[in-house]
Design a protein around this motif. Structure first.
Motif, PDB file in Angstrom:
ATOM      1  N   GLY A   1      -6.780  -2.202   4.296  1.00 15.39           N
ATOM      2  CA  GLY A   1      -6.980  -1.898   2.876  1.00 15.39           C
ATOM      3  C   GLY A   1      -6.242  -0.669   2.402  1.00 15.39           C
ATOM      4  N   THR A   2      -6.160   0.364   3.219  1.00 14.42           N
ATOM      5  CA  THR A   2      -5.441   1.594   2.841  1.00 14.42           C
ATOM      6  C   THR A   2      -4.410   1.980   3.892  1.00 14.42           C
ATOM      7  N   THR A   3      -3.999   1.036   4.705  1.00  9.75           N
ATOM      8  CA  THR A   3      -3.017   1.329   5.756  1.00  9.75           C
ATOM      9  C   THR A   3      -1.622   1.434   5.157  1.00  9.75           C
ATOM     10  N   THR A   4      -0.966   2.558   5.370  1.00  3.94           N
ATOM     11  CA  THR A   4       0.434   2.732   4.995  1.00  3.94           C
ATOM     12  C   THR A   4       1.294   2.627   6.248  1.00  3.94           C
ATOM     13  N   MET A   5       2.590   2.768   6.083  1.00  5.20           N
ATOM     14  CA  MET A   5       3.481   2.600   7.226  1.00  5.20           C
ATOM     15  C   MET A   5       3.239   3.663   8.288  1.00  5.20           C
ATOM     16  N   VAL A   6       2.990   4.890   7.859  1.00 10.54           N
ATOM     17  CA  VAL A   6       2.727   5.954   8.829  1.00 10.54           C
ATOM     18  C   VAL A   6       1.449   5.655   9.603  1.00 10.54           C
TER      19      VAL A   6
ATOM     20  N   ASN B   1       0.827  -1.210   0.000  1.00  8.47           N
ATOM     21  CA  ASN B   1       0.000   0.000   0.000  1.00  8.47           C
ATOM     22  C   ASN B   1       0.859   1.257   0.000  1.00  8.47           C
ATOM     23  N   THR B   2       1.928   1.241   0.799  1.00 10.78           N
ATOM     24  CA  THR B   2       2.804   2.414   0.896  1.00 10.78           C
ATOM     25  C   THR B   2       3.492   2.689  -0.437  1.00 10.78           C
ATOM     26  N   VAL B   3       3.995   1.638  -1.080  1.00 14.04           N
ATOM     27  CA  VAL B   3       4.694   1.819  -2.357  1.00 14.04           C
ATOM     28  C   VAL B   3       3.730   2.311  -3.436  1.00 14.04           C
ATOM     29  N   ILE B   4       2.538   1.707  -3.510  1.00 10.54           N
ATOM     30  CA  ILE B   4       1.568   2.110  -4.528  1.00 10.54           C
ATOM     31  C   ILE B   4       1.109   3.550  -4.295  1.00 10.54           C
ATOM     32  N   PHE B   5       0.743   3.855  -3.062  1.00  8.84           N
ATOM     33  CA  PHE B   5       0.264   5.200  -2.755  1.00  8.84           C
ATOM     34  C   PHE B   5       1.345   6.240  -3.023  1.00  8.84           C
TER      35      PHE B   5
ATOM     36  N   PHE C   1      12.106   5.151   8.780  1.00  8.28           N
ATOM     37  CA  PHE C   1      13.155   6.167   8.772  1.00  8.28           C
ATOM     38  C   PHE C   1      14.332   5.727   7.914  1.00  8.28           C
ATOM     39  N   PHE C   2      14.796   4.502   8.094  1.00 10.42           N
ATOM     40  CA  PHE C   2      15.948   4.044   7.325  1.00 10.42           C
ATOM     41  C   PHE C   2      15.601   3.853   5.850  1.00 10.42           C
ATOM     42  N   ALA C   3      14.353   3.460   5.556  1.00  8.24           N
ATOM     43  CA  ALA C   3      13.940   3.354   4.160  1.00  8.24           C
ATOM     44  C   ALA C   3      13.959   4.724   3.494  1.00  8.24           C
ATOM     45  N   LEU C   4      13.428   5.738   4.179  1.00 11.43           N
ATOM     46  CA  LEU C   4      13.446   7.091   3.635  1.00 11.43           C
ATOM     47  C   LEU C   4      14.862   7.628   3.505  1.00 11.43           C
ATOM     48  N   LEU C   5      15.716   7.288   4.463  1.00 15.19           N
ATOM     49  CA  LEU C   5      17.105   7.740   4.411  1.00 15.19           C
ATOM     50  C   LEU C   5      17.813   7.182   3.182  1.00 15.19           C
ATOM     51  N   VAL C   6      17.617   5.898   2.916  1.00 20.42           N
ATOM     52  CA  VAL C   6      18.250   5.269   1.754  1.00 20.42           C
ATOM     53  C   VAL C   6      17.732   5.894   0.457  1.00 20.42           C
ATOM     54  N   VAL C   7      16.410   6.056   0.366  1.00 16.44           N
ATOM     55  CA  VAL C   7      15.823   6.631  -0.839  1.00 16.44           C
ATOM     56  C   VAL C   7      16.316   8.056  -1.060  1.00 16.44           C
TER      57      VAL C   7
ATOM     58  N   LEU D   1       9.035  12.374   0.086  1.00 17.81           N
ATOM     59  CA  LEU D   1       9.067  12.404   1.551  1.00 17.81           C
ATOM     60  C   LEU D   1       7.700  12.784   2.121  1.00 17.81           C
ATOM     61  N   ASN D   2       7.039  13.761   1.511  1.00 19.35           N
ATOM     62  CA  ASN D   2       5.723  14.173   2.002  1.00 19.35           C
ATOM     63  C   ASN D   2       4.674  13.082   1.778  1.00 19.35           C
ATOM     64  N   SER D   3       4.710  12.437   0.609  1.00 19.62           N
ATOM     65  CA  SER D   3       3.726  11.403   0.310  1.00 19.62           C
ATOM     66  C   SER D   3       3.906  10.190   1.205  1.00 19.62           C
ATOM     67  N   PHE D   4       5.143   9.884   1.538  1.00 20.88           N
ATOM     68  CA  PHE D   4       5.434   8.735   2.386  1.00 20.88           C
ATOM     69  C   PHE D   4       4.846   8.908   3.777  1.00 20.88           C
ATOM     70  N   GLN D   5       4.624  10.158   4.191  1.00 20.43           N
ATOM     71  CA  GLN D   5       4.206  10.437   5.560  1.00 20.43           C
ATOM     72  C   GLN D   5       2.768  10.940   5.668  1.00 20.43           C
ATOM     73  N   VAL D   6       1.944  10.688   4.649  1.00 21.94           N
ATOM     74  CA  VAL D   6       0.561  11.153   4.680  1.00 21.94           C
ATOM     75  C   VAL D   6      -0.229  10.373   5.725  1.00 21.94           C
ATOM     76  N   PHE D   7      -0.916  11.110   6.582  1.00 24.22           N
ATOM     77  CA  PHE D   7      -1.746  10.488   7.619  1.00 24.22           C
ATOM     78  C   PHE D   7      -3.167  11.041   7.615  1.00 24.22           C
ATOM     79  N   ASP D   8      -3.308  12.356   7.518  1.00 25.79           N
ATOM     80  CA  ASP D   8      -4.601  12.992   7.736  1.00 25.79           C
ATOM     81  C   ASP D   8      -5.660  12.572   6.722  1.00 25.79           C
ATOM     82  N   VAL D   9      -5.291  12.507   5.442  1.00 19.48           N
ATOM     83  CA  VAL D   9      -6.258  12.136   4.412  1.00 19.48           C
ATOM     84  C   VAL D   9      -6.752  10.702   4.628  1.00 19.48           C
TER      85      VAL D   9
END
Length: 298
Positions: A249-254, A77-81, A278-284, A228-236
């Motif tokens: 169904g729509t749960t991402t890592m955040v 879900n995180t990768v697709i979103f 955090f480490f995934a975002l750091l590598v990317v 970075l912003n998309s990876f951390q979306v929570f409110d929507v």
């Protein structure tokens, strides 16, 4: 100027720099680096939020996450979103920037309308789009029915629910990519455009050979910031689906961090997910910066 005077001025500059940077460094250490280290440390413990005690479990939390089927769903879900949000908002932002960079009537008003959703609260946007996708009277289902199509139930299908929150976030974030690309277009070299007109270059050739190379710095910048912003979306996600339907169904890592920490009260496991993210975002980010520097050298 003597070496003594140069050294004295260098010392003054260093002192001034230290005075100016020290408050920011203190804030970074207290509110960013210390919580980060605490989160990494906490990921090796089993701790229920609010409990006065915790127990050291070593790598058990990491083993659980990497072997859990729920984690695979969350990761997909995180990768697709994230991928759809980055590509969609950047492609649409570039298209609108190219269109509204032209001398057309009312472009100032349209620019403001395109940018406006970006400054809105994600929760407010999520509530508004809930009504747009509502099966019984939503705008999108009504539009599909008018075209003779059967609208899906966006709240009962995991795939359509993920599509729904992705489209909502792209709409909200579109103004950001649009403004960055528009600024880059307005800062480009006009003499190259004039040369392309003299050579009777086609619009596609002009875009590919003249405009796009000048947009590369802005594109690299957007790739980093939008990802970075998309990876951390929570409110929507929280407003529209609560991570569902059907559990993840729509749960991402955040959102999983929130669920494990504040709903399931597993703060140690939530810290584990946060550390992995955090480490995934750091590598990317490091890969993107390397590619950007490589592109500048070329």
């Amino acid at each position: 100027m003597s070496k003594t005077r140069v050294g004295r001025w260098s010392g003054r500059h260093l002192l001034l720099a230290a005075v100016l940077l020290l408050p920011n460094l203190v804030l970074l250490v207290v509110f960013t680096y210390r919580p980060l280290l605490d989160s990494i440390r906490l990921s090796f413990f089993r701790w229920n939020l609010g409990s006065p005690t915790s127990s050291f479990v070593g790598w058990d939390n990491y083993v659980e996450w990497f072997t859990s089927s729920d984690s695979r769903t969350v990761l997909v879900n995180t990768v697709i979103f994230t991928g759809a949000a980055v590509l969609g908002s950047m492609a649409l932002g570039l298209g609108l920037a190219l269109l509204l960079d032209q001398k057309i009537r009312g472009r100032g008003v349209v620019r403001s309308l395109v940018f406006a959703p970006f400054v809105l609260s994600g929760a407010a946007v999520g509530v508004a789009f809930q009504f747009i996708f509502t099966p019984n009277f939503g705008l999108v289902p009504d539009l599909l029915r008018s075209l003779g199509l059967s609208p899906p139930n966006f709240y009962q299908s995991s795939a359509w629910a993920l599509f729904m929150v992705t489209v909502t976030y792209i709409w909200k974030n579109l103004g950001y990519t649009f403004v960055i690309y528009l600024a880059a277009l307005q800062a480009r070299r006009t003499d190259l455009d004039e040369a392309a007109e003299i050579d009777a270059a086609s619009p596609w050739t002009r875009l590919r050979k003249v405009i796009w190379p000048q947009l590369r710095p802005a594109t690299f910048f957007l790739l980093i910031t939008v990802l970075l912003n998309s990876f951390q979306v929570f409110d929507v996600i929280h407003t529209m689906t609560r991570g569902g339907p059907y559990g993840n169904g729509t749960t991402t890592m955040v959102y999983q961090i929130y669920q494990e920490t504040f709903v399931n009260l597993r703060a140690g496991y939530g810290a584990t997910v946060a550390t992995i993210m955090f480490f995934a975002l750091l590598v990317v980010t490091l890969v993107q910066v390397w590619l950007m520097e490589r592109g500048r050298r070329e």
